[in-house]
Design a protein around this motif. Structure first.
Motif, PDB file in Angstrom:
ATOM      1  N   ASP A  17       0.798  -1.233   0.000  1.00  0.00           N
ATOM      2  CA  ASP A  17       0.000   0.000   0.000  1.00  0.00           C
ATOM      3  C   ASP A  17       0.834   1.288   0.000  1.00  0.00           C
ATOM      4  OD1 ASP A  17      -2.375  -1.516  -0.053  1.00  0.00           O
ATOM      5  OD2 ASP A  17      -2.324  -1.729   2.133  1.00  0.00           O
ATOM      6  N   SER A  18       1.831   1.371   0.892  1.00  0.00           N
ATOM      7  CA  SER A  18       2.648   2.593   0.935  1.00  0.00           C
ATOM      8  C   SER A  18       3.988   2.291   1.618  1.00  0.00           C
ATOM      9  CB  SER A  18       1.905   3.705   1.690  1.00  0.00           C
ATOM     10  OG  SER A  18       1.753   3.356   3.063  1.00  0.00           O
ATOM     11  N   TYR A  19       4.945   3.209   1.361  1.00  0.00           N
ATOM     12  CA  TYR A  19       6.264   3.043   1.986  1.00  0.00           C
ATOM     13  C   TYR A  19       6.825   4.437   2.252  1.00  0.00           C
ATOM     14  CZ  TYR A  19      11.024   1.431   2.836  1.00  0.00           C
ATOM     15  OH  TYR A  19      12.250   1.169   3.403  1.00  0.00           O
ATOM     16  N   THR A  20       7.296   4.654   3.465  1.00  0.00           N
ATOM     17  CA  THR A  20       7.872   5.945   3.840  1.00  0.00           C
ATOM     18  C   THR A  20       9.396   5.824   3.835  1.00  0.00           C
ATOM     19  OG1 THR A  20       5.922   6.517   5.158  1.00  0.00           O
ATOM     20  CG2 THR A  20       7.963   7.716   5.631  1.00  0.00           C
ATOM     21  N   THR A  27       3.171   5.691  -2.630  1.00  0.00           N
ATOM     22  CA  THR A  27       2.063   4.721  -2.776  1.00  0.00           C
ATOM     23  C   THR A  27       2.097   4.015  -4.124  1.00  0.00           C
ATOM     24  OG1 THR A  27       0.617   6.474  -3.600  1.00  0.00           O
ATOM     25  CG2 THR A  27       0.558   6.035  -1.228  1.00  0.00           C
ATOM     26  N   GLU A  28       3.092   4.353  -4.948  1.00  0.00           N
ATOM     27  CA  GLU A  28       3.212   3.716  -6.257  1.00  0.00           C
ATOM     28  C   GLU A  28       4.603   3.122  -6.416  1.00  0.00           C
ATOM     29  OE1 GLU A  28       0.753   3.359  -8.308  1.00  0.00           O
ATOM     30  OE2 GLU A  28      -0.680   4.585  -7.169  1.00  0.00           O
ATOM     31  N   ILE A  52       5.245  -1.470  -4.854  1.00  0.00           N
ATOM     32  CA  ILE A  52       4.070  -1.352  -3.966  1.00  0.00           C
ATOM     33  C   ILE A  52       3.030  -2.375  -4.415  1.00  0.00           C
ATOM     34  CG2 ILE A  52       2.132   0.110  -3.265  1.00  0.00           C
ATOM     35  CD1 ILE A  52       4.702   0.941  -1.947  1.00  0.00           C
ATOM     36  N   ASN A  53       2.706  -3.283  -3.522  1.00  0.00           N
ATOM     37  CA  ASN A  53       1.609  -4.230  -3.745  1.00  0.00           C
ATOM     38  C   ASN A  53       0.383  -3.741  -2.970  1.00  0.00           C
ATOM     39  OD1 ASN A  53       3.072  -6.130  -5.367  1.00  0.00           O
ATOM     40  ND2 ASN A  53       4.146  -6.762  -3.494  1.00  0.00           N
ATOM     41  N   LYS A  54      -0.743  -3.838  -3.609  1.00  0.00           N
ATOM     42  CA  LYS A  54      -1.960  -3.319  -2.989  1.00  0.00           C
ATOM     43  C   LYS A  54      -2.616  -4.381  -2.101  1.00  0.00           C
ATOM     44  CE  LYS A  54      -1.767   0.677  -5.115  1.00  0.00           C
ATOM     45  NZ  LYS A  54      -1.513   1.909  -4.377  1.00  0.00           N
TER      46      LYS A  54
END
Length: 245
Positions: A17-20, A27-28, A52-54
């Motif tokens: 979903d997301s990565y900081t 998110t992509e 990113i996997n949803k």
């Protein structure tokens, strides 16, 4: 001369979903670069290879009768239920069930009737338990149960041969014929009694005779004038009365 080297660092990350990274949230999937300065004043470049996997979210709406089994659990009340698993990529797969439970109906009735009873288009002549199944407005079973007792009406006949008149159930009959009397049995059904009645008439006759000295009549010899009676029986067994003047 002192030559300090610039620094390039690469990392590969797979996230859901997301990565900081370095204060930014992504998110992509893609390649992202972050440039900073080393302590010796040279460039420090970080390259992020991000996938990113949803996560998956699935909703379904179900209406069921009485109960519903979903992922091994049986539910008997309406409500919203969730079930969480993992996708092939290792992310959450959240299933949400919006469930409406409609109840089946069962109705019982007890009826006592005479001879027959018509129920839901069928006529029954024997006692027993009978069921009729339809569907409620919500599409569930509606089961009607009839506890039926059939009491029989009574029909009896009697034949009477008598003389003159016959008293029967408060009525006096003087003419032969078939007569009926309707009453009620102990269980409230019709009791019909039919009387086959034959009324035979008694016989009465008078005769006048004149004779000299004596007169013999029906086996008796009379020597005195007067009125004499002879009582006999007709062929049907009724009184036969003859008066002799």
């Amino acid at each position: 001369l002192t030559i300090n080297k610039a620094v390039t660092v690469e990392e590969t990350v797979v996230a859901c979903d997301s990565y900081t990274w370095n204060g930014d949230t992504y998110t992509e999937s893609g390649e992202y670069t972050y440039t900073a300065t080393t302590t010796n004043g040279c460039d420090s470049t970080a390259i992020l290879h991000l996938t990113i996997n949803k996560s998956e979210h699935v909703e379904e709406t179900i209406s069921a009768c009485d109960s519903y089994t979903w992922h091994g659990e049986t539910y008997v009340a309406s409500g919203t239920y969730t079930y969480t698993t993992t996708t092939a990529a290792g992310c959450d797969r959240i299933e949400t069930l919006h469930l409406t439970i409609n109840k089946s109906e069962r109705v019982e009735e007890t009826v006592t009737a005479c001879d027959s009873y018509t129920w839901n288009g069928e006529t029954y002549t024997e006692s027993g338990d009978y069921t009729y199944t339809t569907t409620t407005a919500a599409g569930c079973d509606r089961i009607e149960v009839l506890h039926l007792t059939i009491n029989k009406s009574a029909a009896t006949e009697e034949t009477v041969i008598t003389c003159g008149a016959y008293d029967w159930n408060g009525e006096t009959y003087t003419i032969s014929g078939d007569y009926t009397y309707n009453t009620t049995t102990a269980n409230g059904c019709d009791s019909i009694v039919t009387l086959h009645l034959t009324i035979n008439k008694s016989y009465y006759n008078e005769e006048t005779a004149k004779a000299c000295v004596t007169y013999t009549w029906n086996g008796t010899t009379y020597t005195t004038s007067g009125d004499y009676t002879f009582n006999g029986k007709t062929a049907s067994g009724c009184d036969s009365i003859i008066v002799l003047h």
